[in-house]
Structure formats: C-alpha cells, structure tokens
Design an enzyme around this catalytic site. Sequence first.
Site, PDB file in Angstrom:
ATOM      1  NE  ARG A 131      -4.394  -1.861   1.632  1.00 11.28           N
ATOM      2  CZ  ARG A 131      -5.113  -1.998   2.470  1.00 11.28           C
ATOM      3  NH1 ARG A 131      -5.295  -1.807   3.613  1.00 11.28           N
ATOM      4  NH2 ARG A 131      -6.312  -2.356   1.977  1.00 11.28           N
ATOM      5  CE  LYS A 150     -17.404 -16.459   7.184  1.00  9.82           C
ATOM      6  NZ  LYS A 150     -18.154 -15.483   8.273  1.00  9.82           N
ATOM      7  N   GLY A 175      -7.319  -9.237   0.228  1.00  9.98           N
ATOM      8  CA  GLY A 175      -6.042  -9.352   1.034  1.00  9.98           C
ATOM      9  C   GLY A 175      -5.497 -10.739   1.318  1.00  9.98           C
ATOM     10  N   GLY A 201     -11.659  -5.375   1.272  1.00 11.54           N
ATOM     11  CA  GLY A 201     -13.171  -4.884   1.083  1.00 11.54           C
ATOM     12  C   GLY A 201     -13.666  -4.249  -0.087  1.00 11.54           C
TER      13      GLY A 201
HETATM   14  P1  ADP Z   1      -9.525 -12.602   0.542  1.00  6.96           P
HETATM   15  O1  ADP Z   1      -8.643 -11.953   1.591  1.00  6.96           O
HETATM   16  O2  ADP Z   1      -8.393 -12.748  -0.650  1.00  6.96           O
HETATM   17  O3  ADP Z   1     -10.714 -12.127  -0.073  1.00  6.96           O
HETATM   18  P2  ADP Z   1     -11.054 -14.549   2.319  1.00  6.96           P
HETATM   19  O4  ADP Z   1     -10.778 -13.529   3.582  1.00  6.96           O
HETATM   20  O5  ADP Z   1     -12.417 -14.609   1.768  1.00  6.96           O
HETATM   21  O6  ADP Z   1      -9.917 -14.191   1.251  1.00  6.96           O
HETATM   22  O7  ADP Z   1     -10.613 -16.047   2.576  1.00  6.96           O
HETATM   23  C1  ADP Z   1      -9.252 -16.288   3.046  1.00  6.96           C
HETATM   24  C2  ADP Z   1      -9.583 -17.107   4.142  1.00  6.96           C
HETATM   25  O8  ADP Z   1     -10.187 -18.367   3.881  1.00  6.96           O
HETATM   26  C3  ADP Z   1      -8.152 -17.761   4.605  1.00  6.96           C
HETATM   27  O9  ADP Z   1      -7.917 -17.342   6.217  1.00  6.96           O
HETATM   28  C4  ADP Z   1      -8.260 -19.300   4.440  1.00  6.96           C
HETATM   29  O10 ADP Z   1      -7.319 -19.751   5.525  1.00  6.96           O
HETATM   30  C5  ADP Z   1      -9.510 -19.530   4.453  1.00  6.96           C
HETATM   31  N1  ADP Z   1      -9.876 -20.787   3.926  1.00  6.96           N
HETATM   32  C6  ADP Z   1      -9.582 -21.068   2.505  1.00  6.96           C
HETATM   33  N2  ADP Z   1     -10.030 -22.319   2.332  1.00  6.96           N
HETATM   34  C7  ADP Z   1     -10.337 -22.890   3.500  1.00  6.96           C
HETATM   35  C8  ADP Z   1     -10.779 -24.200   3.845  1.00  6.96           C
HETATM   36  N3  ADP Z   1     -11.038 -25.218   3.166  1.00  6.96           N
HETATM   37  N4  ADP Z   1     -11.377 -24.045   5.278  1.00  6.96           N
HETATM   38  C9  ADP Z   1     -11.163 -23.272   6.201  1.00  6.96           C
HETATM   39  N5  ADP Z   1     -10.664 -22.064   5.763  1.00  6.96           N
HETATM   40  C10 ADP Z   1     -10.420 -21.938   4.447  1.00  6.96           C
HETATM   41  C1  3PG Z   2      -8.702  -2.501   4.649  1.00  5.51           C
HETATM   42  O1  3PG Z   2      -7.739  -2.737   5.194  1.00  5.51           O
HETATM   43  O2  3PG Z   2      -9.286  -3.315   3.929  1.00  5.51           O
HETATM   44  C2  3PG Z   2      -9.132  -0.904   4.481  1.00  5.51           C
HETATM   45  O3  3PG Z   2      -7.775  -0.308   4.996  1.00  5.51           O
HETATM   46  C3  3PG Z   2     -10.304  -0.420   5.135  1.00  5.51           C
HETATM   47  O4  3PG Z   2     -10.094  -0.898   6.548  1.00  5.51           O
HETATM   48  P1  3PG Z   2     -11.293  -0.982   7.383  1.00  5.51           P
HETATM   49  O5  3PG Z   2     -12.040  -2.440   7.115  1.00  5.51           O
HETATM   50  O6  3PG Z   2     -10.808  -1.148   8.944  1.00  5.51           O
HETATM   51  O7  3PG Z   2     -12.187  -0.057   7.150  1.00  5.51           O
HETATM   52 MG    MG Z   3      -9.636 -11.970   3.670  1.00 12.92          MG
END
Ligand code: ADP
Ligand code: 3PG
Ligand code: MG
Length: 394
Positions: A38, A197, A351, A374
Amino acid sequence: MSFNKKTIEDVQVNGKRVLVRCDFNVPLKDGVITDENRLVGALPTIKYLVENGAKVILCSHLGKDASKTLAPVAVRLSEMLGKEVVFARDEEVVGENARKAVADMKDGDVVLLENTRCRKEETKNGEELSKELASLCDIYVNDAFGTAHRAHSSTEGVTKFVDTAVCGYLIQKELKFLGEALENPERPFVAILGGSKVSDKIGVIENLLEKVDTLIIGGGMAYTFFKAQGYGVGDSICELDKLDLANELMEKAKQKGVKLMLPTDTKVGKEFAPDTESKIVSCKEMPDGWQGFDIGTDTIKEYVEEVKKAKTVIWNGPLGLSEFKQFAAGTDTMAETLANLTDCTTIIGGGDSAAAVERAGLSDKFTHISTGGGASLEFLEGKKLPGIECLQDK
Ligand code: ADP
Ligand code: 3PG
Ligand code: MG
C-alpha cells in the site's frame, strides 16, 4: 463504468496545499511494516505532487480504532521517497501541532497527519472532522482505493467542504484494471473464487456470473455447494443456511451458460493444525471426522488446464487453508500457473489472496494486484464506491 473522474493532472497543484487521503492501513509486527504494497501503491501520486511543487499533506487511518500511530509509516515513507516526511504527531489529527506543521510547509514538502481514527467521528463521517480536514487544504485528493468503500470523514465527508476533489494515480490504476476486466474483458474470462465462506462472496458470485465464461470455486465455500447437492462434507466448513442459495447459484450458472467448476477431490485434515494427519479423497466420499482444507491433485490439474486457456483471470480468495504449508498446494500451484501465463491479464483482488501470491514471491508476475480487500470485493460485486463517487467528474 467508464472512468470519468478528474485526476491530479486535471488541476493546478503548484504552490497549493494538497490533502491526499491514502490507505496506509498496513500490517505491523513489533512496529515494523510487514507488507509495503500500500505504501508502494501511494508513491506515484505523492511523487507527482512533490515534483510539481505542491505542499503535500498525507492522511490515512491505521487499524480499526485510535490505538495505533502512523509514526512508523512516516519513517518508512521518508526512506522510500528519499525525502523527509514530517510526522504531525497530534491526537486530534487536525489539532495545533498539525496546523503548525502545515503552516510551516514549503512547496514540495510532505507532512503526514496522525491516524484519522484517533477521532471517533471519522468512521461516522462526522462533519466537524470533515471541515477541519478541508480547512487544511486547497485541493483534496483521494487515492485510498482500499478505503474507498467507506463513507468516512476523510474519504467522503471532506469533499463537501472543499472546492476541488479529485483522484490520484492509485485509484485510477485500480479502476483501470478491475473496471476493464469487468466491463470489456478479453475472453475467455475466468474468475477464481475461494476463501472460507460463501456468505462473504454471494454478491461477487452473482455479479461475476453475469460476466465470466468460467467460474472456478475453491476454498471452504466449495463444501456448501457439495452439501447442497446432497453429498457429505465431514467436518468441513459448511453453511447450512446457504444451501438453497448455492443451488440457485448453480442454476443461474446453467442459465447464463457459465461453466461452474467445483473441486472433484479434496485434501482433508484431522484437525485445524499445520501438521495434522491428512489425505486426499474424492469430494463425493468425504469421511466423517475430517475437514476439507485444500483442493485435491486432480482438481488442481483441472483448474490449471482451464486457466491456461484464459485471456483474463480475476482471482479472489485462496483455494485452501494456504497459511498451512500442507494445505497450500492448490493456492500455490494456481499462483505459479497464473504467474507464468504470458498472454493473459491476471488480476488479484482480496487481502488474503494478495498475501498468498506475495508469500510465493510472485507478486511482480501479475498484471495487477489490488491494494483493496473489502473495496475490491465491493467493486467486484458491482457496487459503487462512495470514496470515488464523491469526486468531481471530468
Ligand atoms: P480474500 O482476503 O483474498 O478475499 P478471504 O478472506 O475470503 O480471502 O478468505 C481467506 C481465508 O479463507 C483464509 O484465512 C483461508 O485460510 C480460508 N480458507 C480457505 N480455504 C479454507 C478451507 N477449506 N477451510 C477453512 N478455511 C479456508
Ligand atoms: C482495509 O484494510 O480493508 C482498508 O484499509 C479498510 O479498513 P477497514 O475495514 O478497517 O475500514
Ligand atoms: Mg480476507
């Protein structure tokens, strides 16, 4: 959504006080920044403004509340810019110290304000803070793509009290890659969705089903689709209240002629632990007492073959529990495959997905890695981002 917002190049910045909202919400461990993407993303706008003789006032949030200071960011940014970034340490963000620091600025100087969430009205889009921020500057620039889905004082409210509100290079770049992919992709267009999820990604799946040729599903959300088809899923993560939804999404894919790919085999583990016992099983025969943590070897092959045919790929969400090495094969193999595609636009949003690619040392091999978690999700859902909507049109 074609891009029609004014940018920093559309305004005269020389000698002006320019307030730039960045997303410096970076991960810190023992005061050290562990992922600088970032900061790197923010540099082009800052450098342009410095080179063009603006007084550059930077602001950002850090973390969820007031507990963290942006001081380490000022230090690191100074190093990256090769130029002092004066940190206006000030609990009020725009208090006496900040005002003095700004008053002392010469053209080309850079000041960083304290974490905007030190003020509790920031996240409520409170007017007082918006007005105070506006009073510091002649021109407001939003370049915080990662926070553009938040209507906060420093991202949205402030624009009501300034004459000029434009976007910076990072927002422009993010919208170019994410926007072009959604609007006018070179085909075949493949989306890969993972993560834990399905409920986190409903909007994304629905929107992408309107756009893509193939939708590849991995990660924990796959098991909800299996359960919906009547298969057992052992102790895998599964949202029982989303079974109808999963069926609807599969039906919608059929109607739209989208190839929806689900894993055919899966790597299961006994417990949620890095060194737990594991084995690969068919998705139709998942054993009780085991949890699905990664896609299996056959699935990896099928998914790899599919993306090799693509001309545009958007990837959001790891394909397994990639934080644990023995469940990272799906995610790592996909990262390597995409990194080696030569005639394909490859875009990462999210992320954890970006972190997985970073961990594999492949970041520079992708067309674009979004700095938004997000924000990129909401963009992929087809939502309008308030921090961008409020900027002036060309
Ligand atoms: P992003 O941040 O890229 O949008 P998400 O936050 O939606 O991704 O998902 C990431 C999370 O999903 C990670 O913490 C990963 O460990 C979890 N995850 C992926 N596959 C599985 C699984 N089969 N069971 C449990 N958690 C999982
Ligand atoms: C992020 O890390 O997704 C952005 O910096 C926004 O942060 P926030 O979800 O705490 O508003
Ligand atoms: Mg995530």
